[in-house]
Design an enzyme around this catalytic site. Structure first.
Site, PDB file in Angstrom:
ATOM      1  CD1 TRP A  49      48.061  45.562  37.510  1.00  0.00           C
ATOM      2  CD2 TRP A  49      48.932  44.915  39.470  1.00  0.00           C
ATOM      3  NE1 TRP A  49      49.325  45.063  37.257  1.00  0.00           N
ATOM      4  CE2 TRP A  49      49.867  44.654  38.442  1.00  0.00           C
ATOM      5  CE3 TRP A  49      49.254  44.596  40.785  1.00  0.00           C
ATOM      6  CZ2 TRP A  49      51.115  44.086  38.713  1.00  0.00           C
ATOM      7  CZ3 TRP A  49      50.487  44.033  41.048  1.00  0.00           C
ATOM      8  CH2 TRP A  49      51.409  43.783  40.025  1.00  0.00           C
ATOM      9  NE  ARG A  50      41.634  40.115  35.908  1.00  0.00           N
ATOM     10  CZ  ARG A  50      40.691  39.892  34.987  1.00  0.00           C
ATOM     11  NH1 ARG A  50      39.685  40.728  34.832  1.00  0.00           N
ATOM     12  NH2 ARG A  50      40.753  38.819  34.221  1.00  0.00           N
ATOM     13  CG  HIS A 145      33.356  36.300  38.989  1.00  0.00           C
ATOM     14  ND1 HIS A 145      34.207  36.260  40.060  1.00  0.00           N
ATOM     15  CD2 HIS A 145      33.349  37.589  38.544  1.00  0.00           C
ATOM     16  CE1 HIS A 145      34.698  37.471  40.272  1.00  0.00           C
ATOM     17  NE2 HIS A 145      34.194  38.286  39.370  1.00  0.00           N
ATOM     18  CE  LYS A 172      33.418  41.118  41.134  1.00  0.00           C
ATOM     19  NZ  LYS A 172      34.678  41.222  40.354  1.00  0.00           N
ATOM     20  CB  SER A 234      37.518  43.626  32.766  1.00  0.00           C
ATOM     21  OG  SER A 234      36.624  44.229  33.685  1.00  0.00           O
ATOM     22  CD  GLN A 238      33.586  46.016  32.699  1.00  0.00           C
ATOM     23  OE1 GLN A 238      34.323  46.690  31.983  1.00  0.00           O
ATOM     24  NE2 GLN A 238      34.049  45.220  33.650  1.00  0.00           N
TER      25      GLN A 238
END
Length: 256
Positions: A49-50, A145, A172, A234, A238
């Protein structure tokens, strides 16, 4: 390579094929729930959930209500809350104190299962948020990122290892692959960290078309989750949910 699964709502993240996660990128919680329902029907395992898309992001009491609404839609699927900053690929920025306060408030709701913590806030703030999350039974994804390119393998190994040492449940790293060689460096870093430095589940990917294979081959290299596209992507590269499931299930059968 031995990975200790992280079990959330009975789902072992880090065992078997990578778990499919999609992002819920909506201004309203009701719309997030509608997408979550379609995602469950498509076989999505986990949901992100962003918060940076949410209309109520600057209103913490309403964000808390929204979090519980989204969680109610997902009684059997792990729910990750993420506020993604602009230079990390998100929609908006918050000062560090506001970023920490938002994440602390969402952690305290008891509605989310995992929280994303961005490395840019600094080791001290990352460690404090990890401790706060663990005190409330919430798992942590600590993320970095890079949309400009792919660092050297040793640098990525060091970062993932450092994130694991800070106490993250799932380290991550997402980098941008311009070439197949970039993707190979990301995969090599993932494999080395999983084999040598930690038994925690990892979440790694090379973004962009050149990196799409990294999103599908995690079972071999050590990445336990993969972001897929249900309707809207997103991040670059992907793969859609149905195709990813087909490929990863076939890959799992070959490895079994």
């Amino acid at each position: 390579m031995h990975m200790e699964p992280l079990v959330i709502k009975g789902m072992p993240i880090g065992q078997g094929r990578p778990k499919i996660i999609i992002s819920l990128m909506h201004a309203e919680a009701a719309d997030a729930c509608a997408t979550a329902k379609r995602g469950r029907q498509a076989g999505v395992d986990c949901f992100e959930w962003r918060g940076d898309f949410c209309r109520n992001v600057h209103d913490i009491p309403n964000m808390i209500e929204d979090a519980c609404l989204v969680a109610d839609c997902l009684p059997h699927n792990p729910l990750l809350f993420t506020f993604r900053s602009v230079d990390q690929g998100g929609q908006m920025d918050l000062p560090v104190d506001a970023y920490v306060a938002l994440n602390e408030a969402l952690i305290e709701t008891g509605c989310i299962d995992m929280v994303d913590i961005e490395t840019w806030i600094g080791d001290a703030a990352v460690s404090d948020l990890i401790a706060h999350a663990h005190a409330h039974g919430v798992a942590t994804v600590v993320s970095y990122h890079n949309f400009a390119g792919t660092p050297q393998t040793d640098w990525m190994v060091s970062l993932l290892t450092h994130i694991a040492d800070l106490g993250a449940d799932i380290p991550k790293i997402a980098v941008m692959a311009r070439t197949a060689a970039d993707t190979l460096r990301l995969l090599a870093a993932t494999e080395e960290v999983a084999r040598v430095h930690t038994d925690k589940p990892l979440l790694t990917m090379a973004m962009g078309t050149q990196g799409s294979i990294s999103r599908l081959s995690g079972e071999l290299f050590g990445s336990a989750l993969t972001f897929c596209a249900l309707e809207a992507s997103s991040a670059p590269g992907q793969v859609d949910v149905a195709r990813a499931r087909l490929i990863m299930d076939a890959f799992h059968d070959v490895l079994a």
